[in-house]
Scaffold this active site. Structure first.
Site, PDB file in Angstrom:
ATOM      1  N   ASP A 191       0.809  -1.230   0.000  1.00  0.00           N
ATOM      2  CA  ASP A 191       0.000   0.000   0.000  1.00  0.00           C
ATOM      3  C   ASP A 191       0.843   1.282   0.000  1.00  0.00           C
ATOM      4  OD1 ASP A 191      -1.384  -2.288   1.066  1.00  0.00           O
ATOM      5  OD2 ASP A 191      -3.030  -0.968   1.638  1.00  0.00           O
TER       6      ASP A 191
ATOM      7  N   ASN B 223      -4.266   4.078  -0.901  1.00  0.00           N
ATOM      8  CA  ASN B 223      -3.980   5.087   0.125  1.00  0.00           C
ATOM      9  C   ASN B 223      -3.068   6.185  -0.401  1.00  0.00           C
ATOM     10  OD1 ASN B 223      -3.799   2.277   2.174  1.00  0.00           O
ATOM     11  ND2 ASN B 223      -5.329   3.863   2.525  1.00  0.00           N
TER      12      ASN B 223
ATOM     13  N   ASN C 291     -10.629  -1.013   0.009  1.00  0.00           N
ATOM     14  CA  ASN C 291     -11.847  -0.490   0.624  1.00  0.00           C
ATOM     15  C   ASN C 291     -11.951   1.031   0.584  1.00  0.00           C
ATOM     16  OD1 ASN C 291      -9.645  -0.767   2.614  1.00  0.00           O
ATOM     17  ND2 ASN C 291     -11.098   0.156   4.040  1.00  0.00           N
ATOM     18  N   HIS C 292     -10.832   1.725   0.288  1.00  0.00           N
ATOM     19  CA  HIS C 292     -10.874   3.182   0.126  1.00  0.00           C
ATOM     20  C   HIS C 292     -10.967   3.598  -1.342  1.00  0.00           C
ATOM     21  CE1 HIS C 292     -10.305   3.906   4.334  1.00  0.00           C
ATOM     22  NE2 HIS C 292      -9.082   3.424   4.367  1.00  0.00           N
TER      23      HIS C 292
ATOM     24  N   HIS D 289      -7.246  -7.710  -0.474  1.00  0.00           N
ATOM     25  CA  HIS D 289      -7.212  -6.572   0.441  1.00  0.00           C
ATOM     26  C   HIS D 289      -8.158  -6.869   1.599  1.00  0.00           C
ATOM     27  CE1 HIS D 289      -5.920  -2.377   0.897  1.00  0.00           C
ATOM     28  NE2 HIS D 289      -7.124  -2.136   1.412  1.00  0.00           N
TER      29      HIS D 289
ATOM     30  N   HIS E 128      -3.635  -4.318   2.954  1.00  0.00           N
ATOM     31  CA  HIS E 128      -4.595  -3.599   3.800  1.00  0.00           C
ATOM     32  C   HIS E 128      -4.109  -3.313   5.212  1.00  0.00           C
ATOM     33  CE1 HIS E 128      -8.290  -2.065   5.519  1.00  0.00           C
ATOM     34  NE2 HIS E 128      -8.327  -3.033   6.398  1.00  0.00           N
TER      35      HIS E 128
END
Length: 256
Positions: A8, A40, A67-68, A150, A175
């Site tokens: 990430d 991220n 998830n973002h 993730h 993640h």
């Protein structure tokens, strides 16, 4: 074939580390394909078109999300046209973006797939059933298949590794932003690691300024997260893939 998967990328620190070091890492390790999780990369949450294009210009071939994925509102303006950007495949049918991307490297096709876990995360489609469906769709003419899983729970990631052993080339967890020391080749040839880790601020709490997170734990009150900026660290894995499309060697990178 040698594949580099970068954990990430977090905020400005992570982006600068890639800009300054990726060419050297690629040359030193004779890398053929570079994949990075970029969910991220924009201040710690989400990705923008400008950052997506910058990361590609630094030498990354494919960028995965998580998830973002939807944290930056303008992502909907470009995600459908971003042919090297992969969003989680187990969002509902009709979700914008690509659930996988296929690239050709040294005469072999490689599918890069992104999937989110469900344990301690948003409730979306079952990742196990979704990957079954995707593998049927992708087909056997794509020789190399790499999954960025993730997910939060180590148990869910490990279960996915065993579920896919011998069916795809690698299952690489992302993640949690903490690199795990369990890289291995499963019995049927699938490369596996529970979490690749984070490329971003070293002296932080998962990329966020320490004082903010400590205050949150002590007070139990919400606070606005801010990305830390320091010299940082690069977390990644190197995969060597043989002629049978199995992983013959997996190595963690932790560069400070």
């Amino acid at each position: 074939m040698v594949v580099l998967f970068i954990g990430d990328i977090f905020g400005r620190t992570g982006r600068n580390l890639i800009k300054e070091n990726l060419s050297r890492i690629k040359e030193e390790n004779s890398v053929n394909l570079i994949i990075a999780n970029g969910e991220n990369s924009a201040g710690g949450v989400g990705i923008t078109k400008e950052i997506y294009e910058d990361l590609l210009s630094y030498g990354i071939d494919v960028i995965t999300l998580g998830n973002h994925a939807w944290a930056q509102k303008k992502i909907f303006d470009f995600i459908d046209d971003a042919d090297r950007l992969v969003r989680p495949a187990n969002y509902p049918l009709g979700t914008p973006g690509k659930p996988y991307v296929i690239v050709e490297v040294n005469g072999r096709k490689a599918a890069i797939i992104n999937m989110c876990g469900r344990v301690f995360m948003d409730c979306i489609e079952c990742p196990f059933k979704t990957i079954d469906s995707l593998l049927s769709e992708i087909g056997d003419n794509v020789e190399i298949k790499i999954l960025d899983f993730h997910a939060e729970a180590t148990s869910e990631k490990i279960a996915m590794g065993w579920f896919l052993d011998g069916r795809i080339t690698a299952v690489l967890g992302t993640h949690t932003h903490v690199q795990t020391a369990d890289e291995r080749i499963l019995p049927k040839g699938t490369g596996y690691i529970t979490d690749v880790g984070m490329t971003g601020p070293l002296n932080s709490v998962l990329g966020v300024k320490k004082d903010i997170i400590i205050k949150k734990f002590i007070s139990s009150l919400p606070g606005r997260f801010e990305a830390e900026e320091d010299s940082g660290q690069i977390n990644a894995v190197l995969l060597r893939i043989d002629e049978n499309n199995h992983v013959s060697h997996i190595k963690r990178l932790n560069l400070v």
